[in-house]
Design a protein around this motif. Structure first.
Motif, PDB file in Angstrom:
ATOM      1  N   TYR A 126      -1.791  -0.536   4.656  1.00 21.50           N
ATOM      2  CA  TYR A 126      -0.724  -0.958   4.052  1.00 21.50           C
ATOM      3  C   TYR A 126      -0.778  -2.736   4.267  1.00 21.50           C
ATOM      4  N   ALA A 130      -1.228  -5.063   1.283  1.00 21.19           N
ATOM      5  CA  ALA A 130       0.079  -6.064   0.720  1.00 21.19           C
ATOM      6  C   ALA A 130      -0.220  -7.412   0.689  1.00 21.19           C
ATOM      7  N   GLU A 147       0.244  -0.257  -2.865  1.00 22.88           N
ATOM      8  CA  GLU A 147       1.099  -0.591  -1.781  1.00 22.88           C
ATOM      9  C   GLU A 147       2.210   0.347  -1.491  1.00 22.88           C
TER      10      GLU A 147
END
Length: 370
Positions: A126, A130, A147
């Protein structure tokens, strides 16, 4: 985006952020494949009711239309949502994540605790996604979809084919973490285990193959498959109706209940209509000539090798017998997908079969509508 324009990706969230299991569902990544939007349309009120009653135990993210770029591609009243008109790229190819970066980031931090490893990999994936800075509108969409989904337990990518039965494509390592149940719950007539990695980089294989890549990097440590990713093909492009969408949504809700995402009473598992098989059972039959395609066999009808599944008609030939070129089934099985434009060029796919047996010739391209 160009000056003066913008895009919105509408995201609906149910349950509590961070709760497990986390489910990500989106429709219409190929923006002209609208049957799945009807499934989501009927599923969301069911989830709203479940949330109001306190029955959502996990987190559910629903994106009704995953591709606002493609949804806007209307050329002279012709809706073209499969390929990006700026780059000519298939919207469901070339997802840009490089999971080697994540594997390198976690390599020295993984332990013999499999559950802790899953949590660590999710957090690292993640964080990597991101922090990306997309250079184009198309990549901005791809990174945003990743995401939303990369740290999920279940990822459902809802599509449709041309003219087809309901069928399923699921990443090969996901069969034992919900794949069999999903195949039965949705009434899949053909379910294929997919192992394309990393050549096509579809959304499904990108989200699921993170775990394969980390396992390859640290084979000595336990790295379970932390995410079940699949493509559900909801029949053909013209199958847009409440009569189909609502029962399909009820089937998905039953799967979410069975996997502990939503609490509630559900029926026993339905009888599976097919057994999941490797993608080597998928047979793409191509046209030996160009012309108008007429089908002699129904979708789902048992087929024997040598049966004439369709004929290709040369409309310029006045000899009606000579004008017809039969296309024979190469194997036993069922036809699960046919053309909806009824126009074939030499070498184009006129139908796809699920064979009873694996085939020597491996399918060397992603299916046309995955």
């Amino acid at each position: 985006m160009t000056p003066g324009t913008g895009r919105n990706l509408t995201v609906h969230r149910f349950g509590r952020q961070g709760a497990r299991p986390k489910v990500y569902i989106h429709a219409a990544l190929h923006a002209d494949e609208l049957p799945a939007t009807m499934v989501v349309h009927h599923l969301m009120p069911m989830l709203e009711t479940a949330e109001a009653e306190g029955r959502i135990k996990g987190e559910i993210i629903v994106v009704p239309v995953a591709n606002p770029i493609g949804l806007n591609q209307n050329l002279g009243s012709y809706f073209s949502g499969r390929f990006d008109l700026s780059t000519r790229e298939n919207y469901n190819r070339n997802f840009p994540a490089d999971w080697n970066v994540v594997a390198d980031a976690v390599r020295d931090r993984l332990t013999h605790d499999a559950e802790a490893n899953v949590s660590l990999i999710r957090d690292a994936a993640y964080a990597y996604v991101a922090e990306q800075k997309p250079a184009s509108e198309l990549d901005a969409l791809r990174w945003k979809l990743l995401e939303l989904s990369v740290d999920a337990d279940y990822v459902l990518d809802l599509h449709c084919a041309a003219t087809a039965l309901v069928y399923l494509m699921i990443y090969k390592d996901c069969l034992d973490i919900g794949g069999c149940e999903l195949s039965a719950d949705i009434g899949s007539r053909a379910s294929f285990l997919i192992d394309w990695y990393p050549d096509k980089r579809t959304f499904m294989t990108t989200t699921a193959s993170l775990w394969s890549r980390v396992r390859e990097a640290v084979p000595e440590l336990p790295v379970p498959q932390g995410l079940m990713s699949c493509v559900v093909e909801y029949r053909g492009r013209l199958d847009v109706s409440d009569a189909l969408g609502r029962p399909d949504a009820e089937n998905l809700l039953r799967f979410l209940m069975r996997r502990g995402v939503v609490e509630g009473r559900f029926d026993p598992p339905p009888q599976a209509l097919c057994a999941p098989v490797p993608v080597s059972h998928m047979v793409l039959v191509t046209a030996p000539a160009g012309g108008v395609v007429v089908y002699n066999k129904m979708l789902g009808e048992p087929i024997k090798a040598g049966d004439v599944v369709c004929e290709i008609i040369n409309p310029l030939d006045p000899d009606t017998a000579r004008a017809r070129t039969p296309v024979h089934a190469p194997v036993d099985g069922i036809v699960f997908d046919t053309r909806n434009d009824h126009l074939a060029r030499p070498g184009s796919v006129v139908y796809r079969m699920c064979s009873d047996q694996p085939q020597d010739r491996r399918v060397d391209q992603a299916p046309q509508d995955d």
